[in-house]
Design an enzyme around this catalytic site. Structure first.
Site, PDB file in Angstrom:
ATOM      1  N   GLY A 208       0.835  -1.210   0.000  1.00 28.16           N
ATOM      2  CA  GLY A 208       0.000   0.000   0.000  1.00 28.16           C
ATOM      3  C   GLY A 208       0.857   1.242   0.000  1.00 28.16           C
ATOM      4  O   GLY A 208       2.056   1.181  -0.286  1.00 28.16           O
ATOM      5  N   ASN A 209       0.273   2.390   0.295  1.00 30.51           N
ATOM      6  CA  ASN A 209       1.052   3.618   0.403  1.00 30.51           C
ATOM      7  C   ASN A 209       0.423   4.534   1.447  1.00 30.51           C
ATOM      8  O   ASN A 209      -0.615   4.213   2.013  1.00 30.51           O
ATOM      9  CB  ASN A 209       1.188   4.301  -0.966  1.00 30.51           C
ATOM     10  CG  ASN A 209      -0.166   4.668  -1.537  1.00 30.51           C
ATOM     11  OD1 ASN A 209      -0.868   5.494  -0.998  1.00 30.51           O
ATOM     12  ND2 ASN A 209      -0.541   4.015  -2.649  1.00 30.51           N
ATOM     13  N   HIS A 210       1.055   5.688   1.681  1.00 28.58           N
ATOM     14  CA  HIS A 210       0.649   6.558   2.801  1.00 28.58           C
ATOM     15  C   HIS A 210      -0.479   7.529   2.470  1.00 28.58           C
ATOM     16  O   HIS A 210      -0.772   8.413   3.261  1.00 28.58           O
ATOM     17  CB  HIS A 210       1.851   7.363   3.291  1.00 28.58           C
ATOM     18  CG  HIS A 210       2.885   6.522   3.954  1.00 28.58           C
ATOM     19  ND1 HIS A 210       2.624   5.786   5.074  1.00 28.58           N
ATOM     20  CD2 HIS A 210       4.192   6.287   3.646  1.00 28.58           C
ATOM     21  CE1 HIS A 210       3.706   5.140   5.445  1.00 28.58           C
ATOM     22  NE2 HIS A 210       4.670   5.420   4.581  1.00 28.58           N
ATOM     23  N   SER A 211      -1.091   7.414   1.315  1.00 29.50           N
ATOM     24  CA  SER A 211      -2.153   8.359   0.968  1.00 29.50           C
ATOM     25  C   SER A 211      -3.274   8.322   2.018  1.00 29.50           C
ATOM     26  O   SER A 211      -3.729   7.247   2.404  1.00 29.50           O
ATOM     27  CB  SER A 211      -2.724   8.011  -0.404  1.00 29.50           C
ATOM     28  OG  SER A 211      -3.889   8.751  -0.628  1.00 29.50           O
ATOM     29  N   ALA A 276      -3.947   7.631  -4.997  1.00 31.72           N
ATOM     30  CA  ALA A 276      -2.567   7.173  -5.158  1.00 31.72           C
ATOM     31  C   ALA A 276      -2.645   5.672  -5.449  1.00 31.72           C
ATOM     32  O   ALA A 276      -2.596   4.844  -4.537  1.00 31.72           O
ATOM     33  CB  ALA A 276      -1.771   7.449  -3.897  1.00 31.72           C
TER      34      ALA A 276
END
Ligand code: C5P
Length: 398
Positions: A208-211, A276
């Site tokens: 995943g990512n930090h969005s 994102a």
């Protein structure tokens, strides 16, 4: 006149700040509004019906029945109003409002209303700080009501702190701003992607990512406030909205986001891709939790579909907005994406700028079109959303 023809229903509950409503009514009438006043039985102890009805030029009710035996129709009163203003709103009335209690004319009218509701609480500082009041105010905001926060100052109890009802001029200005707000997107459908995507590795892990999704939700709120119908396709995000013009669809992976977007894309007038999206996903999702048996682990990744690029390819009437989060050669890369994905504009944020990007509550952007670059200062994401939509409006309404 700034409030010409607007119908404002003021509901007064029993707090000392009730006396200030006299000034507020006078101000609304001066600005051209039509005003009706209702009060809870205890509010009658604080301010005279005669004063209120003389100022508002309308009878003032506090009971379901008048002395002459007529029924005060709460449904009719509620449907008459363009806005309802609960001011002052006591802890008691607030609590009853959010829990569906309906034991007086004010509450029955409030519950029958379909129009926007503004709440100006007034209470002693400890009551305002009490967890139950805090929770009730949160619930009221979750219902989509507009909160006019209490102010800091001297209170009737002799104590000093936050709890005073906002001043009549402040309340009047907020109501005026509401009526004069921009409705330029009325009749338009806006599709917004937001948040990260999670790409499953096995039943418990993902890439995943930090969005946070905050930028997308701020855009959705702002577009909805401007009258648009908003379709939100959001990846996993803790952001939420209860705006009645926003339809939220929650998805997890890029493929799910892709599928949902194209259920709605055809009818969208404006599409904004602020999500994102993960560029790659594991080729295969392990059926069981992967064991840590070996010293290294290789997961083969395959490219995800590019949702925005596909939107560009399938573009008919849509005004298409992309985002670019860059760490180097920012403008050049953003310009490349604008062309490659067939976009009408792209919002660039650089991770090299402090306060910009997808994690925090602020952002610093540049907007690029085929022929222009416009730079904006660091702002809250709510204000950045306004800048972006002002820009979109300038482009589509010119
Ligand atoms: O090419 P890049 O991923 O940097 O482009 C970013 C823009 O493309 C963003 O607007 C993002 O929402 C969108 N995008 C997408 N689907 C992908 C990757 C990015 O819609 N798979």
């Amino acid at each position: 006149m700034k409030l010409q023809g607007k119908k404002i229903l003021i509901c007064i509950s029993g707090g000392i700040a009730a006396y200030k409503i006299n000034y507020l009514i006078r101000d609304f009438i001066k600005k051209g509004a039509e005003v009706q006043v209702l009060m809870t039985p205890s509010a009658e102890q604080f301010v005279s019906k005669l004063t209120l009805s003389t100022l508002s030029k309308n009878p003032v009710y506090s009971d379901f029945y008048s002395e002459n035996g007529t029924w005060n129709n709460h449904v009719k009163l509620a449907l008459w109003a363009d806005v309802i203003l609960m001011a002052p709103c006591t802890a008691n009335t607030l609590s009853k409002m959010v829990h569906g209690m309906c034991d007086n004319l004010v509450l029955a009218t409030y519950m029958s209303a379909k129009c926007p509701v503004f709440i100006a609480p007034a209470m002693d500082l400890d009551m305002y700080q009490h967890p139950s009041t805090k929770l009730n105010l949160e619930l009221a905001e979750d219902f989509g009501h507009h909160l006019i926060p209490a102010e800091d100052g001297e209170l009737a109890s002799g104590l000093s702190g936050v709890g005073r009802m906002a001043e009549p001029e402040t309340i009047s200005q907020i109501i005026e701003d509401f009526f004069n707000s921009n409705r330029n997107l009325e009749g338009k459908t806006v599709l917004i992607t937001a948040g990260p995507t999670y790409e499953a590795i096995d039943p418990v892990r993902f890439i995943g990512n930090h969005s946070s999704g905050k930028m997308g939700f701020s855009l959705a709120e702002e577009a909805a406030n401007r009258g648009a119908k908003v379709i939100m396709i959001s990846g996993p995000s803790s952001e939420k909205t209860n705006h009645q013009n926003i339809e939220v669809h929650r998805v997890t992976s890029a493929k799910e986001m892709f599928a949902k977007v194209f259920e709605y894309y055809e009818n969208a007038d404006i599409a904004i891709a602020s999500a994102a999206v993960a560029d790659y996903a594991p080729k295969e999702i392990a059926q069981e939790k992967i064991k840590k048996n070996d010293d290294s682990l290789t997961i083969e990744l395959v490219k995800n579909p590019d949702i925005l690029k596909t939107m560009g390819e399938r573009k008919t009437k849509q005004f298409l907005v992309g985002f670019a989060l860059e760490t180097q050669n920012e403008e050049e890369n953003a310009k490349g994406k604008l062309q490659k994905k067939n976009l009408d504009m792209i919002v660039l944020n650089s991770l090299r700028d402090e306060g910009a990007g997808f994690k925090g509550t602020t952002n610093k952007i540049k907007i690029l079109t085929k022929s222009t670059i416009t730079e904006f200062p660091l702002k809250s994401k709510e204000h950045v959303a306004k800048d972006i939509l002002n820009f979109v409006e300038d482009q589509i309404l010119k």
